[in-house]
Design an enzyme around this catalytic site. Structure first.
Site, PDB file in Angstrom:
ATOM      1  CG  ASP A  23      45.598  44.717  41.714  1.00  0.00           C
ATOM      2  OD1 ASP A  23      45.033  44.030  40.896  1.00  0.00           O
ATOM      3  OD2 ASP A  23      46.347  45.736  41.683  1.00  0.00           O
ATOM      4  CG  ASP A  25      50.710  42.181  38.608  1.00  0.00           C
ATOM      5  OD1 ASP A  25      51.490  41.718  38.707  1.00  0.00           O
ATOM      6  OD2 ASP A  25      49.693  41.961  37.548  1.00  0.00           O
TER       7      ASP A  25
END
Length: 269
Positions: A23, A25
């Site tokens: 991922d 953020d």
């Protein structure tokens, strides 16, 4: 009994990790600042030549936009190693209903992906209504989407996130707006992004990787870890984003491993 234990150990033994999904953020960056160790992790991946993808459920930006955004904070991620819910949505629709038509609520990340998949954007009898992230949801556009769905258009949403971050606080995101449309139409959307393992599987296909030798790194139990788990990958939860150690026990599933940050995973590449 010993034979049963040995068989169980064999069943749970996994192949070495040869490809990585992470991922963005909360893992590589937090509030626009790189997480310490993120640059070393990306550099190690690139130097190793291992297949990898940086993922985001946000459908606003194109991969080129995100490449530039990451580059500005010192993270050099090639465009082809970025995978968004918009790209996953376009790929899914291209396989399900090639060269279709769609009424799209979203920004450049989504509209560009749909155009590149051969879709025509229209508000006249479209095959699909596709809802993505946008900075300004128009009441007029939502009304149009509701009427088109009531008239038979199938409802797709890029991701189920109910809120997104901003400097001023939480913003309503795709999941919340989808709920409004569902309430008005009685039709639930098909969500493509995490935690749907479809986003992971389409991403793995893009880089030619296999789930049994891949790992997912994320900061959320309910999207990243769940999607990785359901896609058959090893899962690593980092504590630099939204999830704390105290949160983990509330879920009926576990990541393969919990680490403080991405810096703890550099040596595994």
């Amino acid at each position: 009994m010993a034979h049963a234990r040995q068989e169980s150990a064999t069943m749970t033994e996994r192949k070495p990790i040869t490809s990585w999904l992470t991922d963005m953020d909360g893992v590589l960056m937090h509030e626009g600042v790189p997480v310490p160790g993120a640059d070393a992790f990306i550099k190690k991946l690139r130097d190793s030549g291992r297949p990898f993808l940086v993922l985001t459920n946000n459908s606003i930006y194109t991969a080129r936009d995100l490449h530039a955004r990451l580059n500005r904070i010192g993270l050099e991620v090639p465009v082809e190693n970025i995978w968004t819910s918009a790209l996953a949505t376009a790929t899914f629709l291209d396989t399900q209903h090639p060269n279709g038509t769609a009424y799209v609520i979203g920004e450049a990340g989504l509209t560009t992906a749909m155009h590149e998949a051969g879709y025509v954007m229209t508000d006249t009898d479209p095959d699909f209504v596709i809802l993505g992230e946008t900075r300004t949801y128009s009441f007029e556009a939502l009304t149009k989407a509701i009427r088109l769905i009531n008239d038979g258009a199938r409802f797709i949403a890029t991701n189920p996130d109910n809120t997104g971050p901003s400097p001023e606080g939480a913003l309503p995101a795709t999941g919340s707006v989808a709920a409004l449309i569902t309430k008005a139409t009685g039709k639930e959307p098909y969500f493509v992004g995490k935690p749907n393992p479809l986003m992971m599987r389409t991403g793995l296909n893009v880089i030619g990787a296999h789930s049994e030798s891949s790992a997912m790194i994320g900061d959320r139990m309910d999207t990243d870890v769940l999607a990785g788990l359901e896609a058959g990958m090893e899962t690593f939860l980092v504590l630099t984003g939204l999830t704390t150690k105290d949160d983990i026990g509330r879920y009926p599933y576990r990541p393969t491993r919990v680490v403080d940050s991405i810096a703890d995973l550099v040596d595994l590449v």
